[in-house]
Design an enzyme around this catalytic site. Structure first.
Site, PDB file in Angstrom:
ATOM      1  CD  GLN A  89      -8.497  -4.061  -2.815  1.00 46.23           C
ATOM      2  OE1 GLN A  89      -8.064  -4.143  -1.647  1.00 46.23           O
ATOM      3  NE2 GLN A  89      -9.465  -5.204  -3.336  1.00 46.23           N
ATOM      4  CB  CYS A 140      -1.768  -0.415   6.434  1.00 44.52           C
ATOM      5  SG  CYS A 140      -3.053  -0.323   5.214  1.00 44.52           S
ATOM      6  CB  CYS A 142      -1.085  -0.081   1.133  1.00 48.61           C
ATOM      7  SG  CYS A 142      -0.307   0.956   2.521  1.00 48.61           S
ATOM      8  CD  GLU A 143      -0.872   5.464  -3.573  1.00 51.30           C
ATOM      9  OE1 GLU A 143       0.229   5.099  -4.616  1.00 51.30           O
ATOM     10  OE2 GLU A 143      -1.508   6.485  -3.702  1.00 51.30           O
ATOM     11  CG  HIS A 144      -2.146   5.343   1.879  1.00 56.34           C
ATOM     12  ND1 HIS A 144      -3.446   4.731   1.459  1.00 56.34           N
ATOM     13  CD2 HIS A 144      -2.310   6.606   1.113  1.00 56.34           C
ATOM     14  CE1 HIS A 144      -3.907   5.389   0.394  1.00 56.34           C
ATOM     15  NE2 HIS A 144      -3.207   6.367  -0.036  1.00 56.34           N
ATOM     16  CG  HIS A 145       0.068   2.704   6.032  1.00 59.14           C
ATOM     17  ND1 HIS A 145      -1.315   2.578   5.352  1.00 59.14           N
ATOM     18  CD2 HIS A 145      -0.139   3.767   7.242  1.00 59.14           C
ATOM     19  CE1 HIS A 145      -1.935   3.349   6.264  1.00 59.14           C
ATOM     20  NE2 HIS A 145      -1.371   4.148   6.992  1.00 59.14           N
ATOM     21  CG  HIS A 199      -5.635  -3.297   2.477  1.00 62.85           C
ATOM     22  ND1 HIS A 199      -5.044  -2.372   1.672  1.00 62.85           N
ATOM     23  CD2 HIS A 199      -6.448  -3.969   1.904  1.00 62.85           C
ATOM     24  CE1 HIS A 199      -5.556  -2.508   0.474  1.00 62.85           C
ATOM     25  NE2 HIS A 199      -6.391  -3.379   0.482  1.00 62.85           N
TER      26      HIS A 199
HETATM   27 ZN   LIG Z   1      -1.929   1.361   4.233  1.00 62.74          ZN
END
Ligand SMILES: [Zn+2]
Length: 199
Positions: free
Chosen positions: A129, A159, A88-91, A157
């Site tokens: 996703q 995260c 995931c590009e956020h975490h 996920h």
């Molecule tokens: Zn994430």
């Protein structure tokens, strides 16, 4: 360069840069980078990160174009339960699950092994996703120009599971449909087939 390969040769400069930064992170979280068990960790972590993001160097359209065959088959082709592993590009934590992909040919079919390959090309990048689903859908649509294409991804996920809301069992489903699959009957047939054990 082959459009798809396992990243066995690592660019030494890049690997060393990433390795130094992992070393710094390990130090900042309060660990001892010189401890026996951690000595090779920055290098391993760097190589793992470069492996998991090798999709940036690969071209999914080329992979499909290299294995397209003229064929008058015009029923639905379904490849289901394709394993998906992405970050995931956020975490920058993993999300993983299964992709189910279908298309209705329009004069051309593609070698079946190429569909899971392009899933990897897009999954081995920093992703969300929703965009992963869309990237796969548009790539097949633009390259094969089929009568229709459908992509469903179900994923968990890390995260969400390990931090934050700690929802251990939640699965996120995303889907995209083009062409014939925008018709409710075709879409329902596909959804029925991917949820049955016999297809
Ligand atoms: Zn994430």
């Amino acid at each position: 360069m082959a459009p798809y390969k396992n990243l066995e040769e690592y660019n030494i400069e890049v690997t060393n840069e990433v390795k130094d930064r992992f070393s710094r992170i390990i130090d900042e979280i309060g660990e001892d980078v010189n401890r026996d068990g951690l000595l090779k960790t920055p290098e391993r972590a760097a190589k793992a990160m470069l492996f998991l993001t090798q999709g940036y160097k690969q071209n999914a359209e080329e992979i499909l174009k290299g294995a397209m065959f003229k064929e008058d088959y015009d029923d639905m082709v379904i490849i289901k339960d394709i394993e998906v592993y992405s970050l995931c590009e956020h975490h920058m934590l993993p999300f993983f699950g299964k992709a189910h992909i279908a298309y209705i040919p329009n004069g051309y079919i593609v070698g079946l092994s190429k569909i899971p390959r392009i899933v990897d090309v897009f999954a081995r990048r920093l992703q969300v996703q929703e965009r992963l689903t869309h990237d796969i859908l548009e790539c097949i649509n633009d390259t094969l120009k089929p009568q229709g294409v459908a992509v469903v991804i179900e994923a968990s996920h890390m995260c969400m599971m390990m931090r934050g809301v700690q929802k251990q069992n939640s699965v996120t489903t995303t889907s995209g449909f083009r062409g014939q699959f925008e018709k409710i009957e075709t879409r329902n047939e596909f959804l029925k087939l991917i949820s049955s054990d016999l297809s």
